[in-house]
Motif scaffolding. Sequence first.
Motif, PDB file in Angstrom:
ATOM      1  N   GLY A  65       6.532  -1.752   6.835  1.00  0.00           N
ATOM      2  CA  GLY A  65       6.637  -1.392   8.241  1.00  0.00           C
ATOM      3  C   GLY A  65       5.295  -1.481   8.933  1.00  0.00           C
ATOM      4  N   GLU A  66       5.278  -1.090  10.209  1.00  0.00           N
ATOM      5  CA  GLU A  66       4.064  -1.185  11.004  1.00  0.00           C
ATOM      6  C   GLU A  66       3.002  -0.187  10.587  1.00  0.00           C
ATOM      7  OE1 GLU A  66       4.672  -2.311  15.397  1.00  0.00           O
ATOM      8  OE2 GLU A  66       6.401  -1.063  14.917  1.00  0.00           O
ATOM      9  N   GLY A  67       3.405   1.019  10.256  1.00  0.00           N
ATOM     10  CA  GLY A  67       2.444   2.058   9.925  1.00  0.00           C
ATOM     11  C   GLY A  67       2.952   3.423  10.346  1.00  0.00           C
TER      12      GLY A  67
ATOM     13  N   PRO B  54      -2.413   1.814  10.594  1.00  0.00           N
ATOM     14  CA  PRO B  54      -2.016   1.250   9.287  1.00  0.00           C
ATOM     15  C   PRO B  54      -1.853   2.328   8.228  1.00  0.00           C
ATOM     16  CG  PRO B  54      -3.882   0.071  10.243  1.00  0.00           C
ATOM     17  CD  PRO B  54      -3.688   1.293  11.064  1.00  0.00           C
ATOM     18  N   TYR B  55      -0.987   2.085   7.267  1.00  0.00           N
ATOM     19  CA  TYR B  55      -0.819   3.034   6.179  1.00  0.00           C
ATOM     20  C   TYR B  55      -2.148   3.214   5.445  1.00  0.00           C
ATOM     21  CZ  TYR B  55       4.156   2.195   6.898  1.00  0.00           C
ATOM     22  OH  TYR B  55       5.413   2.093   7.462  1.00  0.00           O
TER      23      TYR B  55
ATOM     24  N   GLY C 222       0.420   5.556  19.427  1.00  0.00           N
ATOM     25  CA  GLY C 222       0.324   4.252  18.803  1.00  0.00           C
ATOM     26  C   GLY C 222       0.726   4.345  17.341  1.00  0.00           C
ATOM     27  N   VAL C 223       0.415   3.297  16.603  1.00  0.00           N
ATOM     28  CA  VAL C 223       0.715   3.213  15.177  1.00  0.00           C
ATOM     29  C   VAL C 223      -0.569   2.841  14.449  1.00  0.00           C
ATOM     30  CG1 VAL C 223       2.060   2.034  13.411  1.00  0.00           C
ATOM     31  CG2 VAL C 223       3.107   2.550  15.615  1.00  0.00           C
TER      32      VAL C 223
ATOM     33  N   GLN D 104       7.542   8.918   5.701  1.00  0.00           N
ATOM     34  CA  GLN D 104       7.689   7.883   4.681  1.00  0.00           C
ATOM     35  C   GLN D 104       6.876   8.194   3.424  1.00  0.00           C
ATOM     36  OE1 GLN D 104       8.029   3.742   6.409  1.00  0.00           O
ATOM     37  NE2 GLN D 104       6.959   4.723   8.117  1.00  0.00           N
TER      38      GLN D 104
ATOM     39  N   PHE E  17       3.009   6.775  12.990  1.00  0.00           N
ATOM     40  CA  PHE E  17       2.885   7.132  14.398  1.00  0.00           C
ATOM     41  C   PHE E  17       1.776   8.169  14.597  1.00  0.00           C
ATOM     42  CE2 PHE E  17       7.309   5.704  14.138  1.00  0.00           C
ATOM     43  CZ  PHE E  17       7.356   4.827  15.219  1.00  0.00           C
TER      44      PHE E  17
END
Length: 268
Positions: free
Chosen positions: A247-249, A266-267, A263-264, A215, A251
């Motif tokens: 979005g969530e962030g 944060p950006y 997990g994910v 992204q 991977f």
Amino acid sequence: MRSFVLLASAIFALGVAASPATASSSDWHDSEGGKVRLVTTGKPDAQGKLQGALEIALKPGWKTYWRDPGDSGVPPQIGVGRSSNISTAVLAYPAPQRHDDGYSKWAGYDYPVTLPVVFKVSSPSEPVKIEADVLLGICETICIPVQAKFTVDPDTDPDSQADAAVVMAAQAALPAPAQADFGIDVLPGDRETLVVEAKTPGDGKETDFFVAGEQGYMFGTPVKSVKSGKTVFSVTILDRPSEAPVGEGLFYTLTDDGASVSGVLPYP
């Protein structure tokens, strides 16, 4: 990496001969470094999710890439725009290895690997036909793009135990969800650096951290330090989008002495 991606995408756009439909799995597509096929369980669930797997049988000495290879290579891609009653296909990835070939460092696999894939069926009560366009980068001394078109009719053999076993094995090989005692904490950094502390069962000596530069993000190779019982990874942010994506962030996967979690974060 970007030049290889552009070359691979251009070759991929030309297309190759389609594989005929063979029940809930495709025929094998052969290449110089191995072969690949698409497998499904044959039936979507009540939420319209159809479980499948992209099986990559590499020859000895050949390698393929994780979802973010690093500073070289191209990640696996699957497109389903030509399919009937399929809206999306999402790949999942087992824990990768860190590779250093002398001129680049990257994340991937040097053994046969199967990637789970979830197809979203638009109308679960209607027939499904998967027309999948697959692109892989595989390497021996040089890297080459492998492109294939697969046609699968899941309804032809929806109860194949062999196909279901392939999909179940692929899912079982995925990292477990991150937990408080096996995962990461994001530490203060800056616009140029992502910093995380790894929480693992071990002492940190066998720990590695992989973050997917997707992204609009691009990352350097994580640098590990182990001090006072804490394992910290610093990752250079080579590129970022002008605005944080929705979005969530991002991977990530954390490995430690054969165990792994994903997990994910944060950006940054």
